[in-house]
Write a protein that holds these residues in place. Structure first.
Motif, PDB file in Angstrom:
ATOM      1  N   ASP A 168       0.814  -1.218   0.000  1.00 39.48           N
ATOM      2  CA  ASP A 168       0.000   0.000   0.000  1.00 39.48           C
ATOM      3  C   ASP A 168       0.846   1.266   0.000  1.00 39.48           C
ATOM      4  O   ASP A 168       0.516   2.246  -0.677  1.00 39.48           O
ATOM      5  N   ALA A 169       1.944   1.258   0.728  1.00 38.74           N
ATOM      6  CA  ALA A 169       2.791   2.452   0.837  1.00 38.74           C
ATOM      7  C   ALA A 169       3.737   2.608  -0.351  1.00 38.74           C
ATOM      8  O   ALA A 169       4.428   3.635  -0.452  1.00 38.74           O
ATOM      9  N   GLU A 170       3.770   1.635  -1.249  1.00 39.83           N
ATOM     10  CA  GLU A 170       4.733   1.651  -2.354  1.00 39.83           C
ATOM     11  C   GLU A 170       4.099   1.912  -3.717  1.00 39.83           C
ATOM     12  O   GLU A 170       4.787   1.876  -4.729  1.00 39.83           O
ATOM     13  N   ILE A 171       2.801   2.181  -3.737  1.00 41.10           N
ATOM     14  CA  ILE A 171       2.093   2.276  -5.022  1.00 41.10           C
ATOM     15  C   ILE A 171       2.619   3.425  -5.870  1.00 41.10           C
ATOM     16  O   ILE A 171       2.904   3.257  -7.068  1.00 41.10           O
ATOM     17  N   ASP A 172       2.759   4.606  -5.295  1.00 43.59           N
ATOM     18  CA  ASP A 172       3.239   5.758  -6.073  1.00 43.59           C
ATOM     19  C   ASP A 172       4.661   5.531  -6.571  1.00 43.59           C
ATOM     20  O   ASP A 172       5.003   5.871  -7.713  1.00 43.59           O
ATOM     21  N   THR A 173       5.500   4.944  -5.708  1.00 43.38           N
ATOM     22  CA  THR A 173       6.877   4.651  -6.114  1.00 43.38           C
ATOM     23  C   THR A 173       6.904   3.660  -7.263  1.00 43.38           C
ATOM     24  O   THR A 173       7.669   3.822  -8.223  1.00 43.38           O
ATOM     25  N   ARG A 174       6.064   2.624  -7.177  1.00 51.95           N
ATOM     26  CA  ARG A 174       6.031   1.633  -8.246  1.00 51.95           C
ATOM     27  C   ARG A 174       5.552   2.245  -9.563  1.00 51.95           C
ATOM     28  O   ARG A 174       6.070   1.916 -10.631  1.00 51.95           O
ATOM     29  N   ARG A 175       4.592   3.149  -9.494  1.00 46.23           N
ATOM     30  CA  ARG A 175       4.132   3.812 -10.711  1.00 46.23           C
ATOM     31  C   ARG A 175       5.273   4.572 -11.380  1.00 46.23           C
ATOM     32  O   ARG A 175       5.465   4.494 -12.599  1.00 46.23           O
ATOM     33  N   ASP A 176       6.056   5.303 -10.591  1.00 53.11           N
ATOM     34  CA  ASP A 176       7.187   6.040 -11.155  1.00 53.11           C
ATOM     35  C   ASP A 176       8.227   5.085 -11.747  1.00 53.11           C
ATOM     36  O   ASP A 176       8.815   5.366 -12.803  1.00 53.11           O
ATOM     37  N   GLU A 177       8.446   3.951 -11.071  1.00 51.14           N
ATOM     38  CA  GLU A 177       9.414   2.972 -11.573  1.00 51.14           C
ATOM     39  C   GLU A 177       8.958   2.387 -12.907  1.00 51.14           C
ATOM     40  O   GLU A 177       9.753   2.241 -13.840  1.00 51.14           O
ATOM     41  N   ILE A 178       7.689   2.043 -12.990  1.00 48.74           N
ATOM     42  CA  ILE A 178       7.152   1.474 -14.230  1.00 48.74           C
ATOM     43  C   ILE A 178       7.295   2.470 -15.372  1.00 48.74           C
ATOM     44  O   ILE A 178       7.731   2.130 -16.474  1.00 48.74           O
ATOM     45  N   GLN A 179       6.934   3.711 -15.120  1.00 48.34           N
ATOM     46  CA  GLN A 179       7.033   4.737 -16.152  1.00 48.34           C
ATOM     47  C   GLN A 179       8.470   4.910 -16.607  1.00 48.34           C
ATOM     48  O   GLN A 179       8.747   4.986 -17.826  1.00 48.34           O
ATOM     49  N   ALA A 180       9.407   4.943 -15.666  1.00 51.44           N
ATOM     50  CA  ALA A 180      10.828   5.119 -16.012  1.00 51.44           C
ATOM     51  C   ALA A 180      11.359   3.932 -16.809  1.00 51.44           C
ATOM     52  O   ALA A 180      12.066   4.110 -17.811  1.00 51.44           O
ATOM     53  N   LEU A 181      11.017   2.719 -16.415  1.00 55.59           N
ATOM     54  CA  LEU A 181      11.486   1.527 -17.124  1.00 55.59           C
ATOM     55  C   LEU A 181      10.962   1.476 -18.555  1.00 55.59           C
ATOM     56  O   LEU A 181      11.700   1.167 -19.497  1.00 55.59           O
ATOM     57  N   LEU A 182       9.690   1.800 -18.726  1.00 56.01           N
ATOM     58  CA  LEU A 182       9.106   1.777 -20.060  1.00 56.01           C
ATOM     59  C   LEU A 182       9.687   2.876 -20.942  1.00 56.01           C
ATOM     60  O   LEU A 182       9.951   2.668 -22.132  1.00 56.01           O
ATOM     61  N   ARG A 183       9.905   4.052 -20.373  1.00 54.59           N
ATOM     62  CA  ARG A 183      10.494   5.145 -21.143  1.00 54.59           C
ATOM     63  C   ARG A 183      11.925   4.823 -21.560  1.00 54.59           C
ATOM     64  O   ARG A 183      12.324   5.106 -22.696  1.00 54.59           O
ATOM     65  N   ASP A 184      12.687   4.202 -20.661  1.00 55.32           N
ATOM     66  CA  ASP A 184      14.059   3.815 -21.007  1.00 55.32           C
ATOM     67  C   ASP A 184      14.055   2.830 -22.169  1.00 55.32           C
ATOM     68  O   ASP A 184      14.891   2.909 -23.079  1.00 55.32           O
ATOM     69  N   ASN A 185      13.125   1.897 -22.169  1.00 50.09           N
ATOM     70  CA  ASN A 185      13.021   0.904 -23.236  1.00 50.09           C
ATOM     71  C   ASN A 185      12.777   1.586 -24.577  1.00 50.09           C
ATOM     72  O   ASN A 185      13.398   1.245 -25.591  1.00 50.09           O
TER      73      ASN A 185
END
Length: 395
Positions: free
Chosen positions: A337-354
């Protein structure tokens, strides 16, 4: 004006009737004996016609374990029949209920404990009453196995779904996510007949029994699916037919057909009965042949993470965004629950890097996070909606 009738719990009513015909155990106080059984009985049920499903743990506490062991099979069967009769009287089913089971969830490993339960077989289902079909091999069922199996159905958001509860699970908690998907814009409705190469597609890389596949079909899209469990594939095929959508299943020897032959299909839903590890090379060939030019949605419904399919998801949407259109990835993840916003940023960064590595010039934004249901204490099954558009001059 008549007084409203008090609510009577159908399971409690059935148990009270059943107990009225029994004698308490020797040296037991009759009132205490009855109260213990009633207080420890299940309070909820779910109807999947013609089956009633009780929650996990039903009739397993010490009072019930002792009582059911004390009774013979005929007396126990009478209890299950009474429960079905009383639940049928609630008016929540249009059919007479004939089958009763307890949902014990999906074990993480197969019954022998040797490897991961990849096909999500509900081997913990406790059958109480009714013929659920033969215990056929779950990994290679035949047409006869499908015909002899017991099938149930339900309707959510105007869409019929069906499955064999002995061999496949049904996630009732996905109803909210299904409704949300149906709020996305439908397929473009242009005048006249579109060429096949311009069809609007969705791709479901973990189709299951069609939870999300059927939603995309209702939105007017063609859907390309991958699903490993043959029982789920059969459920998806039957579900599509219940909703009057054409469906073609590519399986067995059919998987050896050339891509050109497969692309002749005009079905609304095309299902590959195989691992989605083959999705990349198959979709590459299809795109070269003119299929999948307009993939607007890719669903990645694997938990705890669908990360292994993110690259193929980006690939599938590339041609869809060339003409200024948008595409969406729906990425399923288990997240604290406390990691949702962080995970969203991580997903966005990983996809953009790809994307940037390939110099494709697209804008990728993780726009929404939908909390579907709790997976464990403090852990949510989330869907991250990722929007993809072509980068404009002023972006």
């Amino acid at each position: 004006m008549p007084k409203p009738q008090p609510h009577v719990d159908p399971i409690q009513a059935a148990i009270s009737t059943w107990l009225s015909n029994l004698e308490a155990p020797q040296d037991a106080d009759t009132v205490t004996w009855k109260r213990s059984l009633c207080e420890n009985a299940p309070k909820r049920f779910t109807i999947y016609e013609p089956m009633a499903l009780l929650p996990a743990g039903s009739f397993t506490n010490s009072s019930w374990a002792t009582e059911l062991q004390r009774q013979n099979e005929q007396t126990t069967s009478a209890l299950w029949e009474l429960i079905l009769q009383h639940i049928s009287k609630t008016g929540k089913s249009t059919l007479k209920l004939t089958h009763l089971a307890i949902n014990e969830g999906i074990p993480p490993q197969n019954q022998d404990g040797t490897y991961e339960n990849v096909i999500r077989s509900p081997s913990g289902l406790r059958i109480l009453h009714g013929d659920f079909g033969p215990a056929a091999p779950s990994n290679s069922p035949s047409k006869e196995d499908f015909e002899q199996a017991f099938w149930v159905s339900t309707k959510q958001n105007g869409i019929h779904q069906t499955w064999a509860p002995r061999w496949t699970m049904f996630s009732r908690g996905n109803v909210k996510e299904k409704a949300r998907l149906l709020q996305f814009p439908p397929a473009r409705k242009g005048g006249g007949t579109r060429e096949k190469t311009h069809d609007t597609w969705a791709v479901d890389l973990y189709a299951g029994i069609g939870y999300f596949t059927l939603c995309y079909a209702k939105l007017g899209m063609r859907v390309l699916c991958w699903e490993l469990n043959p029982w789920s594939v059969e459920a998806l095929r039957r579900g599509a037919q219940l909703n009057r959508w054409s469906v073609e299943v590519i399986q067995g020897e059919g998987l050896k057909r050339s891509t050109v032959e497969i692309m002749k299909s005009t079905a609304t839903i095309v299902v590959f009965s195989e691992s989605n590890e083959n999705a990349r090379w198959r979709s590459e060939e299809m795109k070269r042949g003119g299929w999948l030019r307009d993939v607007r949605h890719v669903n990645c419904g694997l938990l705890p993470t669908s990360r292994l399919t993110w690259d193929i998801s980006l690939f599938l949407t590339r041609t869809a965004t060339m003409d200024g259109g948008e595409a969406w990835l729906h990425l399923h993840e288990n997240v604290g629950d406390a990691e949702i916003d962080t995970r969203r940023d991580e997903i966005q960064a990983l996809l953009r890097d790809n994307e940037e590595e390939k110099h494709l010039g697209r804008v990728i934004t993780a726009e929404e996070v939908e909390k579907v249901k709790t997976y464990a204490p403090g852990v949510w099954h989330c869907v991250f909606d990722v929007r993809i558009v072509t980068k404009s001059d002023n972006t």
